[in-house]
Design an enzyme around this catalytic site. Structure first.
Site, PDB file in Angstrom:
ATOM      1  N   TYR A 144       3.034  11.742  27.348  1.00 17.67           N
ATOM      2  CA  TYR A 144       3.388  12.468  28.573  1.00 17.67           C
ATOM      3  C   TYR A 144       2.478  11.950  29.670  1.00 17.67           C
ATOM      4  O   TYR A 144       1.258  11.894  29.493  1.00 17.67           O
ATOM      5  CB  TYR A 144       3.183  13.971  28.367  1.00 17.67           C
ATOM      6  CG  TYR A 144       3.433  14.813  29.588  1.00 17.67           C
ATOM      7  CD1 TYR A 144       2.377  15.384  30.301  1.00 17.67           C
ATOM      8  CD2 TYR A 144       4.723  15.060  30.050  1.00 17.67           C
ATOM      9  CE1 TYR A 144       2.596  16.164  31.432  1.00 17.67           C
ATOM     10  CE2 TYR A 144       4.962  15.850  31.171  1.00 17.67           C
ATOM     11  CZ  TYR A 144       3.896  16.391  31.859  1.00 17.67           C
ATOM     12  OH  TYR A 144       4.105  17.168  32.976  1.00 17.67           O
ATOM     13  N   ASP A 239      -3.253   5.455  30.200  1.00 18.57           N
ATOM     14  CA  ASP A 239      -3.257   6.795  30.784  1.00 18.57           C
ATOM     15  C   ASP A 239      -4.410   7.566  30.137  1.00 18.57           C
ATOM     16  O   ASP A 239      -4.279   8.082  29.029  1.00 18.57           O
ATOM     17  CB  ASP A 239      -1.908   7.495  30.532  1.00 18.57           C
ATOM     18  CG  ASP A 239      -1.923   8.916  31.045  1.00 18.57           C
ATOM     19  OD1 ASP A 239      -0.846   9.574  31.014  1.00 18.57           O
ATOM     20  OD2 ASP A 239      -2.994   9.403  31.450  1.00 18.57           O
ATOM     21  N   LYS A 267      -7.930  15.675  35.035  1.00 16.62           N
ATOM     22  CA  LYS A 267      -8.619  16.675  34.217  1.00 16.62           C
ATOM     23  C   LYS A 267     -10.135  16.650  34.397  1.00 16.62           C
ATOM     24  O   LYS A 267     -10.653  17.138  35.399  1.00 16.62           O
ATOM     25  CB  LYS A 267      -8.196  16.500  32.749  1.00 16.62           C
ATOM     26  CG  LYS A 267      -6.676  16.737  32.549  1.00 16.62           C
ATOM     27  CD  LYS A 267      -6.267  16.596  31.117  1.00 16.62           C
ATOM     28  CE  LYS A 267      -4.772  16.568  30.965  1.00 16.62           C
ATOM     29  NZ  LYS A 267      -4.147  17.900  31.029  1.00 16.62           N
TER      30      LYS A 267
HETATM   31  P1  KE4 Z   1      -1.145  16.659  35.654  1.00 18.49           P
HETATM   32  O1  KE4 Z   1      -0.130  16.184  36.672  1.00 18.49           O
HETATM   33  O2  KE4 Z   1      -0.645  17.840  34.842  1.00 18.49           O
HETATM   34  O3  KE4 Z   1      -2.538  16.874  36.249  1.00 18.49           O
HETATM   35  O4  KE4 Z   1      -1.381  15.445  34.612  1.00 18.49           O
HETATM   36  C1  KE4 Z   1      -0.261  14.888  33.960  1.00 18.49           C
HETATM   37  C2  KE4 Z   1      -0.722  14.215  32.679  1.00 18.49           C
HETATM   38  C3  KE4 Z   1      -0.791  12.829  32.651  1.00 18.49           C
HETATM   39  N1  KE4 Z   1      -1.210  12.178  31.536  1.00 18.49           N
HETATM   40  C4  KE4 Z   1      -1.577  12.866  30.431  1.00 18.49           C
HETATM   41  C5  KE4 Z   1      -2.027  12.104  29.219  1.00 18.49           C
HETATM   42  C6  KE4 Z   1      -1.519  14.287  30.413  1.00 18.49           C
HETATM   43  O5  KE4 Z   1      -1.869  14.951  29.285  1.00 18.49           O
HETATM   44  C7  KE4 Z   1      -1.100  14.969  31.559  1.00 18.49           C
HETATM   45  C8  KE4 Z   1      -0.993  16.479  31.606  1.00 18.49           C
HETATM   46  N2  KE4 Z   1      -1.318  17.167  30.394  1.00 18.49           N
HETATM   47  C9  KE4 Z   1      -0.683  18.456  30.222  1.00 18.49           C
HETATM   48  C10 KE4 Z   1      -1.118  19.006  28.863  1.00 18.49           C
HETATM   49  N3  KE4 Z   1      -0.525  18.268  27.798  1.00 18.49           N
HETATM   50  C11 KE4 Z   1      -0.985  19.388  31.339  1.00 18.49           C
HETATM   51  C12 KE4 Z   1      -0.689  20.837  31.050  1.00 18.49           C
HETATM   52  C13 KE4 Z   1       0.525  21.307  31.785  1.00 18.49           C
HETATM   53  O6  KE4 Z   1       1.516  20.547  31.905  1.00 18.49           O
HETATM   54  O7  KE4 Z   1       0.475  22.469  32.218  1.00 18.49           O
END
Ligand code: KE4
Length: 433
Positions: A144, A239, A267
């Site tokens: 993701y 990523d 994060k």
């Molecule tokens: P954000 O746009 O949510 O800050 O980051 C996207 C993203 C990009 N790459 C990786 C590897 C990620 O895990 C994420 C976002 N992680 C999720 C949890 N698996 C965020 C939690 C959510 O969607 O509320």
């Protein structure tokens, strides 16, 4: 456990917020039940709207690596808030943040701050396309990279949790340029690259996957991606939104010894405030506006409060490398403790862990890709989730998420967690679940 306030808040929230949450994975859709509304947190503990206390294994999905309300971070935010919350103009703080990240992360000559991991990954892919003049990308099933259209093809995290296969609104024109391949399947990568010779701009990968539970790269997988990207002039994007500054000061690149061309962050680098970033080799990053013509922008990119929260967090991680050793030791202690009690129960399980990323999969087979993660006993995980929650331990509300340990977690917290696994496995044996 009384969660009457959360129940009332959830009912009320659904009148004004879609599904009552601002991010789908928080809605408890796959585990069922009412999402717990949190009111405050300190160290390794969360406190919900009814005053219930939980040991936190989500750490806000990764950012709170030093623990919640970490005093130096809070003090820094309070100090900078008094100067203004945003200028919309360059600041020295952004230079200090960029220099700190460049000093910690390998292969980053230039870095651009943004406000989320999605923005970071979306911008890195646009940059790779602009730099190579090619359109297609390879991603991996169960990975993701945020909710930009180009990534919403067989993605993990919330899409897996909600079992969304095709996202309405993502056009065929976009998804046709995204090739989604099974994680850890190097043969499939080689085949796809050969089928689309000189068409692929980038391969984007979670170097340690955290969005189908925690899944580790197979031996030589990342090295294989590095090799084919070098040979085929494809941009290799790591990523590291989850792994960056979590697996090591230099993230997965340092921990696993594989060099990326571009790296995305999120994060941890915001210390809990909205921050993302993408960076990499100067020869590529120079194509980003205003230096080059690959356009990317953001009103609050480099926001001073987000910068000082992230800077304070990263500075502590850089100055206290023992934090990583401690996190690894705690995660190993947790894994060994759970392994011991679940082995006695006879329930089929595997535990995937690297550094302070860990997840328990109820599976008879190793979990090395999305299909294997999806074939796990998800209903049993959901029972585990609620068993732990009702006993004051907050796991991610989805089998498709990695757990994240924070530095404030104590061995007493971990012992309590392991003893709850022991109780859970007894109930499993007695078919009380
Ligand atoms: P954000 O746009 O949510 O800050 O980051 C996207 C993203 C990009 N790459 C990786 C590897 C990620 O895990 C994420 C976002 N992680 C999720 C949890 N698996 C965020 C939690 C959510 O969607 O509320």
């Amino acid at each position: 456990m009384n969660i009457i306030s959360s129940e009332k808040l959830f009912l009320r929230a659904q009148h004004s917020i879609p599904g009552g949450v601002n991010s789908p994975v928080r809605a408890f859709k796959s585990v069922g039940g009412t999402p717990v509304f949190m009111e405050k947190a300190r160290g390794s503990y969360l406190y919900d709207a009814d005053g219930n206390k939980y040991i936190d294994y989500i750490s806000s999905w990764g950012p709170m690596i030093l623990g919640h309300a970490h005093k130096p971070v809070i003090k820094a935010i309070q100090k900078y808030a008094a100067y203004s919350t945003s200028f919309g103009a360059p600041t020295e703080l952004e230079i200090k943040m960029a220099e700190l990240i460049i000093g910690m992360a390998p292969n980053v000559d230039l870095i651009r701050m943004v406000s989320s991991g999605t923005e970071a990954c979306m911008s890195a892919v646009r940059l790779a396309r602009g730099y190579t003049g090619r359109n297609k990308i390879i991603k991996f099933e169960g990975n993701y990279h945020g909710h930009a259209d180009t990534f919403l093809v067989k993605a993990g995290s919330g899409m897996a949790t909600l079992n969304i296969q095709v996202v309405p609104g993502v056009t065929a024109g976009v998804s046709n340029d995204t090739l989604s391949i099974p994680y850890n399947n190097m043969a499939a990568v080689i085949h796809a690259v050969a089928q689309h010779k000189n068409e692929i701009a980038a391969i984007i990968v979670e170097p340690v996957a955290g969005n189908m539970g925690c899944v580790l790269p197979a031996p030589d997988f990342l090295e294989g991606l590095r090799k084919i990207c070098t040979e085929e002039n494809i941009v290799l994007i790591f990523d590291e939104v989850m792994t960056g500054f979590r697996l090591a000061a230099g993230g997965a690149q340092e921990r696993l010894g594989v060099d990326a061309d571009l790296v995305t962050f999120g994060k941890v680098i915001g210390g809990g405030l909205p921050v993302g970033a993408f960076g990499g080799k100067r020869s590529i990053m120079e194509h980003i506006a205003p230096l080059g013509s690959v356009y990317q922008a953001g009103t609050l990119s480099g926001n001073p409060l987000a910068m000082i929260a992230g800077y304070t967090t990263l500075k502590e991680l850089k100055n206290k490398p023992e934090i990583y050793l401690s996190l690894d030791a705690k995660a190993t202690y947790l894994r060994e403790g759970i392994d011991k009690v679940l082995t006695k129960s006879g329930v089929p399980f595997v535990i995937n862990q690297l550094g302070s990323m860990i997840s328990v999969h109820f599976s008879k087979q190793p979990v090395t890709n999305f299909d294997q993660a999806s074939a796990c006993n998800i209903p049993l995980f959901n029972k585990l989730f609620h068993f732990m929650l009702s006993n004051g331990v907050y796991l991610p509300p989805s089998a498709y998420e990695s757990w994240f340990l924070n530095d404030a977690l104590s061995y007493a917290d971990i012992d309590k967690t392991i003893s709850l696994f022991k109780k859970f496995s007894k109930q499993y044996l007695q078919n009380d679940l």
